[in-house]
Design a protein around this motif. Structure first.
Motif, PDB file in Angstrom:
ATOM      1  N   VAL A 189       4.985   0.423  -7.549  1.00  0.00           N
ATOM      2  CA  VAL A 189       4.407  -0.805  -7.971  1.00  0.00           C
ATOM      3  C   VAL A 189       3.838  -0.651  -9.399  1.00  0.00           C
ATOM      4  O   VAL A 189       3.926  -1.225 -10.151  1.00  0.00           O
ATOM      5  CB  VAL A 189       3.135  -1.458  -7.039  1.00  0.00           C
ATOM      6  N   GLU A 190       3.185   0.754  -9.648  1.00  0.00           N
ATOM      7  CA  GLU A 190       2.721   0.981 -10.835  1.00  0.00           C
ATOM      8  C   GLU A 190       3.783   1.281 -11.883  1.00  0.00           C
ATOM      9  O   GLU A 190       3.497   0.859 -12.987  1.00  0.00           O
ATOM     10  CB  GLU A 190       1.834   2.585 -10.797  1.00  0.00           C
ATOM     11  N   CYS A 191       4.659   2.012 -11.488  1.00  0.00           N
ATOM     12  CA  CYS A 191       6.018   2.013 -12.401  1.00  0.00           C
ATOM     13  C   CYS A 191       6.647   0.744 -12.860  1.00  0.00           C
ATOM     14  O   CYS A 191       6.710   0.464 -13.916  1.00  0.00           O
ATOM     15  CB  CYS A 191       6.977   2.860 -11.751  1.00  0.00           C
ATOM     16  N   LYS A 208       5.991  -7.537 -13.463  1.00  0.00           N
ATOM     17  CA  LYS A 208       4.538  -7.721 -13.897  1.00  0.00           C
ATOM     18  C   LYS A 208       4.205  -9.262 -13.959  1.00  0.00           C
ATOM     19  O   LYS A 208       2.896  -9.573 -13.166  1.00  0.00           O
ATOM     20  CB  LYS A 208       4.209  -7.273 -15.367  1.00  0.00           C
ATOM     21  N   GLN A 221       2.703   2.312  -3.763  1.00  0.00           N
ATOM     22  CA  GLN A 221       1.699   2.055  -4.784  1.00  0.00           C
ATOM     23  C   GLN A 221       2.247   2.720  -6.088  1.00  0.00           C
ATOM     24  O   GLN A 221       2.128   1.983  -7.346  1.00  0.00           O
ATOM     25  CB  GLN A 221       0.252   2.518  -4.597  1.00  0.00           C
ATOM     26  N   ASP A 222       3.129   3.989  -5.980  1.00  0.00           N
ATOM     27  CA  ASP A 222       3.699   4.578  -7.076  1.00  0.00           C
ATOM     28  C   ASP A 222       4.580   3.532  -7.822  1.00  0.00           C
ATOM     29  O   ASP A 222       4.752   3.693  -8.932  1.00  0.00           O
ATOM     30  CB  ASP A 222       4.087   5.902  -6.701  1.00  0.00           C
ATOM     31  N   LEU A 266       5.161  -2.165 -12.746  1.00  0.00           N
ATOM     32  CA  LEU A 266       4.067  -2.888 -13.566  1.00  0.00           C
ATOM     33  C   LEU A 266       4.129  -2.464 -15.051  1.00  0.00           C
ATOM     34  O   LEU A 266       4.223  -3.296 -16.147  1.00  0.00           O
ATOM     35  CB  LEU A 266       2.733  -2.702 -13.168  1.00  0.00           C
ATOM     36  N   ASN A 267       4.666  -1.433 -15.372  1.00  0.00           N
ATOM     37  CA  ASN A 267       4.656  -0.579 -16.601  1.00  0.00           C
ATOM     38  C   ASN A 267       5.866  -0.801 -17.337  1.00  0.00           C
ATOM     39  O   ASN A 267       6.063  -0.863 -18.556  1.00  0.00           O
ATOM     40  CB  ASN A 267       4.254   0.793 -16.753  1.00  0.00           C
ATOM     41  N   GLU A 268       6.925  -0.881 -16.552  1.00  0.00           N
ATOM     42  CA  GLU A 268       8.322  -1.072 -16.846  1.00  0.00           C
ATOM     43  C   GLU A 268       9.063  -2.148 -17.031  1.00  0.00           C
ATOM     44  O   GLU A 268      10.099  -2.515 -17.569  1.00  0.00           O
ATOM     45  CB  GLU A 268       9.199   0.107 -16.184  1.00  0.00           C
ATOM     46  N   GLU A 282       0.789  -1.221   0.043  1.00  0.00           N
ATOM     47  CA  GLU A 282       0.076   0.046   0.046  1.00  0.00           C
ATOM     48  C   GLU A 282       0.742   1.257   0.025  1.00  0.00           C
ATOM     49  O   GLU A 282       0.253   2.177  -0.643  1.00  0.00           O
ATOM     50  CB  GLU A 282      -0.836   0.063   1.301  1.00  0.00           C
ATOM     51  N   TYR A 307       3.821 -10.315 -10.266  1.00  0.00           N
ATOM     52  CA  TYR A 307       2.556  -9.689  -9.714  1.00  0.00           C
ATOM     53  C   TYR A 307       1.293 -10.433 -10.127  1.00  0.00           C
ATOM     54  O   TYR A 307       0.317 -10.688  -9.096  1.00  0.00           O
ATOM     55  CB  TYR A 307       2.351  -8.163 -10.063  1.00  0.00           C
TER      56      TYR A 307
END
Length: 74
Positions: free
Chosen positions: A9-11, A20, A6-7, A13-15, A3, A23
């Motif tokens: 994790v988002e990076c 990914k 999260q920022d 997931l994209n990079e 939690e 996850y």
């Protein structure tokens, strides 16, 4: 899960395709454990414990990637 990161994790997931994949597999195992605990996907105790161990291993690997990302971008 993660939690406070999260920022990051988002990076990731994209990079990071490996992150990914980890996850997505973790999410799949999390759902299976949830279903087993609810009784909708019956598993014996040994199989359930094995799923939990696999899920924890994936979470540890993701946490290591998050820590590396954090130290590389500090």
């Amino acid at each position: 899960m993660f939690e406070y990161d999260q920022d990051i994790v988002e990076c990731l997931l994209n990079e990071d395709e490996d992150f990914k994949r980890l996850y997505e597999k973790h999410s799949e195992l999390k759902q299976k454990v949830k279903e087993a605990n609810l009784g909708t996907h019956p598993l014996d105790d040994f199989s359930l414990e094995d799923l939990k161990k696999q899920k924890l291993m994936l979470k540890d690997r993701m946490a290591a990637k998050i820590a590396t990302y954090r130290s590389d971008h500090a």
